[in-house]
Motif scaffolding. Structure first.
Motif, PDB file in Angstrom:
ATOM      1  N   ASN A  58       0.953  -1.069  -0.261  1.00  0.00           N
ATOM      2  CA  ASN A  58      -0.007   0.059  -0.167  1.00  0.00           C
ATOM      3  C   ASN A  58       0.860   1.258   0.122  1.00  0.00           C
ATOM      4  OD1 ASN A  58       0.934  -0.351   2.459  1.00  0.00           O
ATOM      5  ND2 ASN A  58      -1.287   0.358   3.638  1.00  0.00           N
ATOM      6  N   HIS A  59       2.016   1.224  -0.634  1.00  0.00           N
ATOM      7  CA  HIS A  59       2.824   2.297  -0.965  1.00  0.00           C
ATOM      8  C   HIS A  59       3.805   1.987  -1.861  1.00  0.00           C
ATOM      9  CE1 HIS A  59       6.288   4.982   0.350  1.00  0.00           C
ATOM     10  NE2 HIS A  59       5.313   5.850   0.421  1.00  0.00           N
ATOM     11  N   GLN A  60       4.241   3.301  -2.741  1.00  0.00           N
ATOM     12  CA  GLN A  60       5.126   3.313  -3.654  1.00  0.00           C
ATOM     13  C   GLN A  60       6.391   3.813  -3.057  1.00  0.00           C
ATOM     14  OE1 GLN A  60       4.438   5.502  -7.046  1.00  0.00           O
ATOM     15  NE2 GLN A  60       6.444   5.212  -7.993  1.00  0.00           N
ATOM     16  N   ILE A  61       7.567   3.076  -2.881  1.00  0.00           N
ATOM     17  CA  ILE A  61       8.852   3.529  -2.270  1.00  0.00           C
ATOM     18  C   ILE A  61       9.262   4.924  -2.741  1.00  0.00           C
ATOM     19  CG2 ILE A  61      10.536   2.406  -4.060  1.00  0.00           C
ATOM     20  CD1 ILE A  61      12.141   1.403  -1.474  1.00  0.00           C
ATOM     21  N   GLY A  62       9.432   5.776  -1.737  1.00  0.00           N
ATOM     22  CA  GLY A  62       9.770   7.027  -2.003  1.00  0.00           C
ATOM     23  C   GLY A  62       8.839   8.057  -2.156  1.00  0.00           C
ATOM     24  N   ALA A  63       7.515   7.615  -2.332  1.00  0.00           N
ATOM     25  CA  ALA A  63       6.367   8.559  -2.405  1.00  0.00           C
ATOM     26  C   ALA A  63       5.922   9.066  -1.280  1.00  0.00           C
ATOM     27  CB  ALA A  63       5.430   7.762  -3.185  1.00  0.00           C
ATOM     28  N   ARG A  64       5.285  10.421  -1.388  1.00  0.00           N
ATOM     29  CA  ARG A  64       4.517  11.158   0.066  1.00  0.00           C
ATOM     30  C   ARG A  64       3.231  10.248   0.176  1.00  0.00           C
ATOM     31  NH1 ARG A  64       8.224  12.894   3.012  1.00  0.00           N
ATOM     32  NH2 ARG A  64       6.873  14.639   3.967  1.00  0.00           N
ATOM     33  N   GLU A  65       2.588   9.705  -1.034  1.00  0.00           N
ATOM     34  CA  GLU A  65       1.261   9.320  -0.831  1.00  0.00           C
ATOM     35  C   GLU A  65       1.212   8.173  -0.214  1.00  0.00           C
ATOM     36  OE1 GLU A  65      -2.117   9.275  -0.627  1.00  0.00           O
ATOM     37  OE2 GLU A  65      -1.867  10.631  -2.153  1.00  0.00           O
ATOM     38  N   MET A  66       0.194   7.995   0.958  1.00  0.00           N
ATOM     39  CA  MET A  66       0.154   6.881   1.805  1.00  0.00           C
ATOM     40  C   MET A  66      -1.140   6.204   1.949  1.00  0.00           C
ATOM     41  SD  MET A  66       2.362   8.441   5.396  1.00  0.00           S
ATOM     42  CE  MET A  66       2.162   6.919   6.309  1.00  0.00           C
ATOM     43  N   ARG A  67      -2.035   6.684   1.025  1.00  0.00           N
ATOM     44  CA  ARG A  67      -3.572   6.324   1.030  1.00  0.00           C
ATOM     45  C   ARG A  67      -3.795   5.270   0.026  1.00  0.00           C
ATOM     46  NH1 ARG A  67      -6.192  11.645  -0.144  1.00  0.00           N
ATOM     47  NH2 ARG A  67      -4.583  11.629  -1.570  1.00  0.00           N
ATOM     48  N   LEU A  68      -2.883   4.256  -0.344  1.00  0.00           N
ATOM     49  CA  LEU A  68      -3.235   3.342  -1.407  1.00  0.00           C
ATOM     50  C   LEU A  68      -3.983   2.135  -0.701  1.00  0.00           C
ATOM     51  CD1 LEU A  68      -1.070   4.968  -2.584  1.00  0.00           C
ATOM     52  CD2 LEU A  68      -0.227   2.913  -3.655  1.00  0.00           C
ATOM     53  N   SER A  69      -5.260   2.675  -0.207  1.00  0.00           N
ATOM     54  CA  SER A  69      -6.137   1.526   0.438  1.00  0.00           C
ATOM     55  C   SER A  69      -7.479   2.112   0.679  1.00  0.00           C
ATOM     56  CB  SER A  69      -5.795   0.984   1.724  1.00  0.00           C
ATOM     57  OG  SER A  69      -5.461   2.016   2.744  1.00  0.00           O
ATOM     58  N   ALA A  70      -8.541   1.538   0.841  1.00  0.00           N
ATOM     59  CA  ALA A  70     -10.059   2.055   1.034  1.00  0.00           C
ATOM     60  C   ALA A  70     -10.869   1.032   1.977  1.00  0.00           C
ATOM     61  CB  ALA A  70     -10.707   2.438  -0.430  1.00  0.00           C
ATOM     62  N   ILE A  71     -11.645   1.361   2.653  1.00  0.00           N
ATOM     63  CA  ILE A  71     -12.527   0.758   3.482  1.00  0.00           C
ATOM     64  C   ILE A  71     -14.015   0.915   2.849  1.00  0.00           C
ATOM     65  CG2 ILE A  71     -13.588   0.495   5.644  1.00  0.00           C
ATOM     66  CD1 ILE A  71     -10.958   1.678   6.632  1.00  0.00           C
ATOM     67  N   ALA A  72     -14.881  -0.302   2.850  1.00  0.00           N
ATOM     68  CA  ALA A  72     -16.129  -0.238   2.454  1.00  0.00           C
ATOM     69  C   ALA A  72     -16.848  -1.549   2.728  1.00  0.00           C
ATOM     70  CB  ALA A  72     -16.297   0.277   0.979  1.00  0.00           C
ATOM     71  N   ASP A  73     -18.183  -1.409   3.148  1.00  0.00           N
ATOM     72  CA  ASP A  73     -19.064  -2.615   3.211  1.00  0.00           C
ATOM     73  C   ASP A  73     -19.567  -3.151   1.605  1.00  0.00           C
ATOM     74  OD1 ASP A  73     -20.682  -4.707   3.962  1.00  0.00           O
ATOM     75  OD2 ASP A  73     -22.119  -3.187   4.976  1.00  0.00           O
ATOM     76  N   ILE A  74     -18.686  -4.094   1.179  1.00  0.00           N
ATOM     77  CA  ILE A  74     -19.136  -4.539  -0.238  1.00  0.00           C
ATOM     78  C   ILE A  74     -20.076  -5.411  -0.302  1.00  0.00           C
ATOM     79  CG2 ILE A  74     -16.908  -3.737  -0.777  1.00  0.00           C
ATOM     80  CD1 ILE A  74     -16.269  -6.587  -1.500  1.00  0.00           C
ATOM     81  N   ASP A  75     -20.299  -6.157   0.850  1.00  0.00           N
ATOM     82  CA  ASP A  75     -21.318  -7.243   0.664  1.00  0.00           C
ATOM     83  C   ASP A  75     -22.635  -7.107   1.751  1.00  0.00           C
ATOM     84  OD1 ASP A  75     -20.546  -7.628   3.235  1.00  0.00           O
ATOM     85  OD2 ASP A  75     -19.418  -9.439   3.039  1.00  0.00           O
ATOM     86  N   GLY A  76     -22.827  -5.679   2.310  1.00  0.00           N
ATOM     87  CA  GLY A  76     -23.902  -5.282   2.717  1.00  0.00           C
ATOM     88  C   GLY A  76     -24.114  -5.972   4.274  1.00  0.00           C
ATOM     89  N   ASP A  77     -23.214  -6.599   4.950  1.00  0.00           N
ATOM     90  CA  ASP A  77     -23.504  -7.148   5.974  1.00  0.00           C
ATOM     91  C   ASP A  77     -23.398  -6.328   7.261  1.00  0.00           C
ATOM     92  OD1 ASP A  77     -20.869  -7.168   5.813  1.00  0.00           O
ATOM     93  OD2 ASP A  77     -20.363  -9.265   6.650  1.00  0.00           O
ATOM     94  N   GLY A  78     -23.019  -4.981   6.974  1.00  0.00           N
ATOM     95  CA  GLY A  78     -22.626  -4.293   8.102  1.00  0.00           C
ATOM     96  C   GLY A  78     -21.268  -4.220   8.689  1.00  0.00           C
ATOM     97  N   ARG A  79     -20.396  -4.939   8.009  1.00  0.00           N
ATOM     98  CA  ARG A  79     -18.865  -5.037   8.344  1.00  0.00           C
ATOM     99  C   ARG A  79     -18.108  -4.580   7.247  1.00  0.00           C
ATOM    100  NH1 ARG A  79     -17.817 -11.102   9.923  1.00  0.00           N
ATOM    101  NH2 ARG A  79     -15.893 -10.295   9.555  1.00  0.00           N
ATOM    102  N   PRO A  80     -17.423  -3.662   7.324  1.00  0.00           N
ATOM    103  CA  PRO A  80     -16.380  -3.397   6.438  1.00  0.00           C
ATOM    104  C   PRO A  80     -15.350  -4.113   5.838  1.00  0.00           C
ATOM    105  CG  PRO A  80     -15.700  -2.176   8.375  1.00  0.00           C
ATOM    106  CD  PRO A  80     -16.927  -2.957   8.762  1.00  0.00           C
ATOM    107  N   GLU A  81     -14.981  -3.958   4.709  1.00  0.00           N
ATOM    108  CA  GLU A  81     -14.021  -4.878   3.984  1.00  0.00           C
ATOM    109  C   GLU A  81     -12.854  -3.771   3.515  1.00  0.00           C
ATOM    110  OE1 GLU A  81     -17.082  -7.068   4.632  1.00  0.00           O
ATOM    111  OE2 GLU A  81     -17.089  -5.824   2.768  1.00  0.00           O
ATOM    112  N   LEU A  82     -11.607  -4.301   3.334  1.00  0.00           N
ATOM    113  CA  LEU A  82     -10.587  -3.466   2.929  1.00  0.00           C
ATOM    114  C   LEU A  82     -10.185  -3.817   1.547  1.00  0.00           C
ATOM    115  CD1 LEU A  82      -8.491  -1.439   4.220  1.00  0.00           C
ATOM    116  CD2 LEU A  82      -6.943  -3.525   4.907  1.00  0.00           C
ATOM    117  N   ALA A  83      -9.810  -2.809   0.720  1.00  0.00           N
ATOM    118  CA  ALA A  83      -9.380  -2.606  -0.642  1.00  0.00           C
ATOM    119  C   ALA A  83      -8.204  -2.328  -0.504  1.00  0.00           C
ATOM    120  CB  ALA A  83     -10.315  -2.113  -1.491  1.00  0.00           C
TER     121      ALA A  83
END
Length: 300
Positions: free
Chosen positions: A215-240
């Motif tokens: 979830n990071h490119q070496i030497g980059a300032r960007e640290m947000r290579l991920s996202a959270i969402a409830d993709i199956d609708g069960d009320g629990r979040p998954e991680l992408a």
């Protein structure tokens, strides 16, 4: 005859459900991509790091803000693009009182912005950081207020070697227990492992791990290579988050037996920008920027 028709209907419905679960990628005009992909929200940290931001606490919590300060070059890892790291953590409570924690000369915060979250649901806010030893590499360390003192609550072990790093991927109630867990990728540049940790009784406890992520490119300032969402609708979040090559997007669910990859979607390039999520359930859509300059939508 009736049984055969029922079986055919069941098979048809099953095939339709499976088809609905197929993830696809569609091109997005780079000129119309969500601004969050390249621009982080937040005010610059005072007396802080290059690109360091002020984190804001949850409503009703005891902590209002947190940021890093005390820039130092005592650790030359430069994993985030320069050799400047932080030597101190500053927090401000809801009454406006400021607290400072200064690390010893053998450690730095190898991070850009702390995270303010009530992990265990007790109404008090924890500060989640990436702390690094100049000889033992990085760890996830949690701080909080104990009376009038900002102090360490719990930490994972350091990785064990200098110039070994980790990046937080998300903080959410992945288990559906009412408690938020910390997900992070250890050594995202040299074969990353995704870990899930829970804070309980003043200890960070590992509850799951799975190899094959970055979830990071070496030497980059960007640290947000991920996202959270409830993709199956069960009320629990998954991680992408990306695979270890960053050429696919993996969707991970934390089950009682450990983390499980629900989908592994091939991409026409390597992820190098923040992943933005919209929608929920079957309408979930991830917008992903790539090192080719392309932007794609990942959806069902």
């Amino acid at each position: 005859m009736l049984i055969a028709r029922v079986l055919a209907l069941v098979l048809m419905l099953s095939s339709t459900a499976q088809a609905a679960d197929v993830w696809r990628t569609s091109p997005v005009d780079p000129g119309s991509m969500p601004p969050d992909i390249v621009a982080e929200k937040g005010r610059p940290a005072p007396n802080g790091l290059p690109d360091g931001l002020i984190a804001r606490g949850p409503k009703g919590g005891d902590l209002a803000k947190a940021w890093y300060e005390g820039p130092t070059k005592r650790y030359g890892h430069a994993i985030l693009g320069d050799a400047i790291e932080a030597g101190a953590l500053k927090v401000r409570d809801r009454a406006g009182k400021a607290y400072t924690l200064v690390l010893p000369e053998t450690e730095v915060f190898e991070d850009r912005t702390p995270r303010l979250v009530d992990l265990d649901g007790d109404g008090r806010t924890e500060v989640i950081t990436i702390r690094a030893s100049v000889t033992q590499g990085a760890a996830v360390t949690v701080y909080g207020l104990a009376g009038d003192v900002l102090s360490e609550i719990a930490t994972t072990p350091f990785i064990g070697r200098a110039n070994r790093w980790l990046n937080v991927a998300g903080i959410a109630d992945f288990a559906g227990s009412g408690r938020r867990m910390i997900a992070f990728v250890r050594t995202p540049h040299i074969g990353g492992t995704l870990y899930f940790y829970d804070l309980a009784s003043g200890t960070l406890r590992q509850v799951g791990a799975l190899f094959g992520f970055s979830n990071h490119q070496i030497g980059a300032r960007e640290m947000r290579l991920s996202a959270i969402a409830d993709i199956d609708g069960d009320g629990r979040p998954e991680l992408a988050l990306p695979s270890d090559s960053r050429r696919s997007l993996k969707i991970v669910k934390l089950e009682s037996t450990g983390p499980k990859v629900l989908a592994d979607i091939a991409l026409p390039g390597r992820v190098d920008k923040a992943i933005v999520v919209s929608g929920n359930g079957r309408a979930t859509r991830f917008t992903v920027g790539l090192d080719t300059g392309d932007v794609v939508a990942v959806h069902r």
